[in-house]
Scaffold this motif. Structure first.
Motif, PDB file in Angstrom:
ATOM      1  N   THR A 175       5.366 107.449  42.478  1.00 44.86           N
ATOM      2  CA  THR A 175       6.363 106.845  43.370  1.00 44.86           C
ATOM      3  C   THR A 175       6.563 107.743  44.587  1.00 44.86           C
ATOM      4  O   THR A 175       6.784 108.943  44.456  1.00 44.86           O
ATOM      5  N   LEU A 176       6.466 107.120  45.739  1.00 46.67           N
ATOM      6  CA  LEU A 176       6.669 107.880  46.970  1.00 46.67           C
ATOM      7  C   LEU A 176       8.154 108.186  47.118  1.00 46.67           C
ATOM      8  O   LEU A 176       8.995 107.284  47.075  1.00 46.67           O
ATOM      9  N   LEU A 177       8.477 109.464  47.273  1.00 49.49           N
ATOM     10  CA  LEU A 177       9.879 109.863  47.405  1.00 49.49           C
ATOM     11  C   LEU A 177      10.268 110.055  48.876  1.00 49.49           C
ATOM     12  O   LEU A 177      11.296 109.558  49.317  1.00 49.49           O
ATOM     13  N   GLU A 200      11.738 111.385  56.142  1.00 55.37           N
ATOM     14  CA  GLU A 200      12.338 110.095  55.785  1.00 55.37           C
ATOM     15  C   GLU A 200      12.388 109.978  54.259  1.00 55.37           C
ATOM     16  O   GLU A 200      11.366 110.168  53.593  1.00 55.37           O
ATOM     17  N   VAL A 202      12.438 107.785  51.235  1.00 56.00           N
ATOM     18  CA  VAL A 202      12.050 106.401  50.929  1.00 56.00           C
ATOM     19  C   VAL A 202      13.108 105.728  50.068  1.00 56.00           C
ATOM     20  O   VAL A 202      13.351 104.531  50.185  1.00 56.00           O
ATOM     21  N   ILE A 203      13.752 106.510  49.210  1.00 57.85           N
ATOM     22  CA  ILE A 203      14.697 105.907  48.267  1.00 57.85           C
ATOM     23  C   ILE A 203      16.049 105.655  48.907  1.00 57.85           C
ATOM     24  O   ILE A 203      16.601 104.572  48.809  1.00 57.85           O
ATOM     25  N   THR A 204      16.565 106.658  49.587  1.00 58.90           N
ATOM     26  CA  THR A 204      17.908 106.480  50.163  1.00 58.90           C
ATOM     27  C   THR A 204      17.860 105.884  51.566  1.00 58.90           C
ATOM     28  O   THR A 204      18.903 105.536  52.125  1.00 58.90           O
ATOM     29  N   LYS A 205      16.669 105.781  52.137  1.00 58.04           N
ATOM     30  CA  LYS A 205      16.459 105.235  53.487  1.00 58.04           C
ATOM     31  C   LYS A 205      17.143 106.081  54.569  1.00 58.04           C
ATOM     32  O   LYS A 205      17.372 105.619  55.677  1.00 58.04           O
TER      33      LYS A 205
END
Lengths: 233, 438
Positions: A175-177, A200, A202-205
């Motif tokens: 999973t890309l974090l 950036e 990816v999870i919290t945007k």
């Protein structure tokens, strides 16, 4: 003589193609031993607000680094210190030093402490060339040390300049974090490096920017700076 | 003796008003005591049932140091081989076991982009429901997580092996994610805080056993409310195997919950298992795990004992009063009986039997009323909400036969105790003085 020249050429090519050596070169460009930096951070929150920090760093080697918060006013005097695998933060409002972890967020942004305070990937990750593209090469860095912050990283390197272009951080499931983009290559003294980094999440945007305002490589930095009992002094 | 009984019972009916007041006093005392005990039983039964059938199970096995390390470093207190442990604890009283894994992490709600720290509990839904069947009742919205429906993704292959885009290019929305179908259940406060709805996508972030960041994409399947005032408000339940895998483990659990047969002595089982198991393991009962409630129940029982004492003191005082008046009013009668040859102990027995008859009448009346009342309430249930409870609890009052029989015995004993002094005074009268009395 001709064969000796050929052998030398082959050796040079082998060295140039050694993924670990290439990544090590990037490490030393990003964080040369005995260096001093001034970084400006901008953390963009998902609610549209931004927080800005200015931090000056000193690095003796990958195991010894120290950061001092200059801005904003309410954070002035805050310090971070790496001593080998231990990380400390000093909070001036209470006059206490607290042990923190590599994986913790740096100044509430999307960079982790490890991203900022320790650029020695080759000691914790094994490097392989994943794909050789026309202008860029993609290297895969897989965790080999138990205390590595990420399970896997991928590093895009510009083949012409040898500068990093992009870096992606993954967990063990793939999973890309986070994604880190490098830009605005500048020369600081003799060292050339990207001066703008955009992380950036990816999870919290959310995203955080880092601008290198200055970087110098003095012959030595004071050892006394890298002591827990000297934090706050 | 038969005549004695006849005379005693007839005497009860001679002053009907006074006897009625005494019987009502005993009736009320028995009713109040049985009612309070019934309510407490219902309340304590609900606590026990919630702790054993929703939260902890009857017993749990942990590694030593569990309570101190579970929030900070769960990997330190792993039971390494749970399957071997389960084989080791095969005792006749054991009905089911369920392994759990507790890991502290962060939960991110993709829609609102709110991130919050949570205690993540890995459960195998089928086995968990065998140990804690009332977990199903605790699901306020959605359903119980179904471990059999979990699709655990393999490590994905990122196909973006192309040149990096220029800086500032928006990160693709469909960034590679491990696309397993993993469910998660959350507490109401987490759901409210993040504004999540059933079906929403969330990302669980944990540090694995090597301290590496790991992410699991999950979907909200249920909202679990333990409805207990001390229940932690930030708990997320996800599949045991999925969590264990994300934690970088192939074996191990932080706890093993046990369910035993109804009525089994958990303290005795704890002692037996403790003796049999490795000294590094600790066996704890639901009472020890829910320490706060053990104290609450202890306090309730203490308060009940105080109420019982007060009620029976009042009842005894009332009976003593009426008994003394009965003896005084019947002084000449006592003199006549003595003149006819009745012995002192016979006089005393006559009065004691009379008082015992009053105790029996009041006690049986009180017990009958209490049984009917508790029967009705026990069937219908009482909605009860403690401070801090998000969902009211329904309690079902009840009293055991042993308790009811004991209360009847206590009522008769109280009546006899209250009558001893007046009866003794009656038996010590001199016939001449008694006959002369007005």
């Amino acid at each position: 003589m001709k064969s000796l020249f050929l052998l030398l050429q082959v050796c040079t090519q082998v060295w140039a193609a050694d993924p670990t050596a290439i990544v090590k070169k990037i490490e030393s460009a990003l964080a040369p031993p005995t260096s001093k930096f001034s970084y400006a951070f901008t953390n963009h929150r998902t609610d549209g607000t931004t927080v800005e920090y200015e931090v000056s760093f000193q690095m003796k080697d990958p195991d010894h680094s120290h950061g001092y918060f200059i801005k904003p006013e309410r954070e002035k005097g805050r310090e971070v210190l790496r001593l080998e695998n231990d990380l400390w933060t000093y909070m001036p409002n209470v006059g206490k030093s607290v042990h923190i972890a590599d994986r913790d967020s740096f100044a509430g942004g999307d960079f982790s402490n490890a991203d900022i305070l320790r650029v020695d990937w080759t000691s914790k990750y094994s490097v392989t060339l994943l794909k050789d593209l026309t202008n860029q090469a993609i290297y895969e860095l897989k965790a080999k040390a138990k205390d590595a912050t990420y399970a896997k990283m991928r590093l895009w390197v510009d083949k012409k300049s040898g500068m990093p272009v992009q870096q992606k951080f993954y967990d063990s499931q793939g999973t890309l974090l986070k994604r880190l983009s490098y830009g605005e290559v500048k020369k600081f003294g003799k060292t050339e490096r990207p001066s703008y980094l955009l992380m950036e999440n990816v999870i919290t945007k959310q995203k955080s920017e880092l601008r290198v305002q200055s970087m110098e490589s003095p012959a030595d930095v004071k050892d006394s700076r890298f002591r827990v009992d000297n934090l706050g002094k | 003796m038969k005549d004695f009984l006849k005379v005693a019972v007839r005497n009860v009916g001679r002053n009907r008003r006074r006897s009625f007041i005494t019987i009502v006093t005993i009736f009320l005392g028995v009713l109040v005591v049985s009612g309070i005990r019934g309510l407490l039983n219902g309340f304590q039964g609900e606590i026990r049932s919630s702790l054993t059938r929703k939260i902890h199970g009857d017993l749990q096995i942990h590694k030593k140091g569990y309570q101190d390390a579970v929030d900070n470093d769960p990997y330190k207190i792993l039971i390494p081989d749970v399957a071997a442990l389960e084989k080791e604890i095969q005792i006749p009283e054991l009905i089911a076991t369920a392994p759990r894994l507790r890991v502290f992490g962060l939960l991110n709600h993709q829609k609102s982009q709110k991130t919050t720290p949570v205690m993540i509990v890995g459960i195998d839904s089928k086995r968990e429901l065998a140990v804690c069947p009332r977990l199903e009742q605790a699901v306020q919205a959605g359903t119980v997580l179904d471990s059999s429906q979990e699709i655990r993704s393999e490590a994905i292959e990122d196909d973006e092996l192309t040149e990096a885009p220029p800086i500032g290019t928006t990160l693709s929305e469909d960034a590679p994610k491990a696309q397993g179908q993993n469910g998660i259940m959350l507490t109401p406060s987490l759901v409210r805080g993040m504004g999540a709805e059933i079906g929403d996508e969330l990302v669980v972030l944990i540090q694995d056993k090597n301290n590496m960041q790991q992410a699991v994409v999950v979907h909200l399947v249920g909202v679990v409310d333990y409805a207990m005032p001390t229940a932690a408000s930030k708990i997320a339940w996800m599949d045991f195997t999925t969590l264990r895998r994300a934690a970088g483990l192939t074996e191990g659990a932080t706890e093993l919950a046990l369910r035993t047969q109804e009525g089994a002595d958990v303290n005795e089982i704890r002692d037996r298992l403790t003796r049999a198991l490795d000294p590094s393991l600790v066996v704890e009962t639901w009472e020890e795990l829910g320490g706060f409630f053990k104290d609450v129940m202890g306090l309730q029982n203490l308060v009940f004992s105080v109420i019982l004492t007060i009620v029976f003191t009042i009842v005894i005082s009332g009976i003593v009063n009426t008994s003394l008046m009965t003896v005084m009013e019947r002084t000449r009668e006592i003199g006549t009986l003595m003149a006819l040859g009745y012995r002192r102990r016979q006089i005393m027995s006559l009065f004691l039997i009379e008082f015992a008859a009053i105790g029996v009448a009041g006690g049986i009346a009180g017990l009958t009323a209490a049984t009917i009342l508790l029967g009705l309430l026990g069937k219908k249930g009482i909605i009860f909400a403690l401070p801090g409870q998000t969902t009211p609890t329904i309690i079902y009052p009840y009293a055991t036969v042993f308790f009811l029989v004991s209360v009847l015995g206590l009522a008769i004993f109280a009546a006899l105790l209250a009558g001893i002094v007046p009866a003794y005074r009656a038996s010590r009268m001199r016939p001449v003085d008694a006959l002369r009395a007005n």
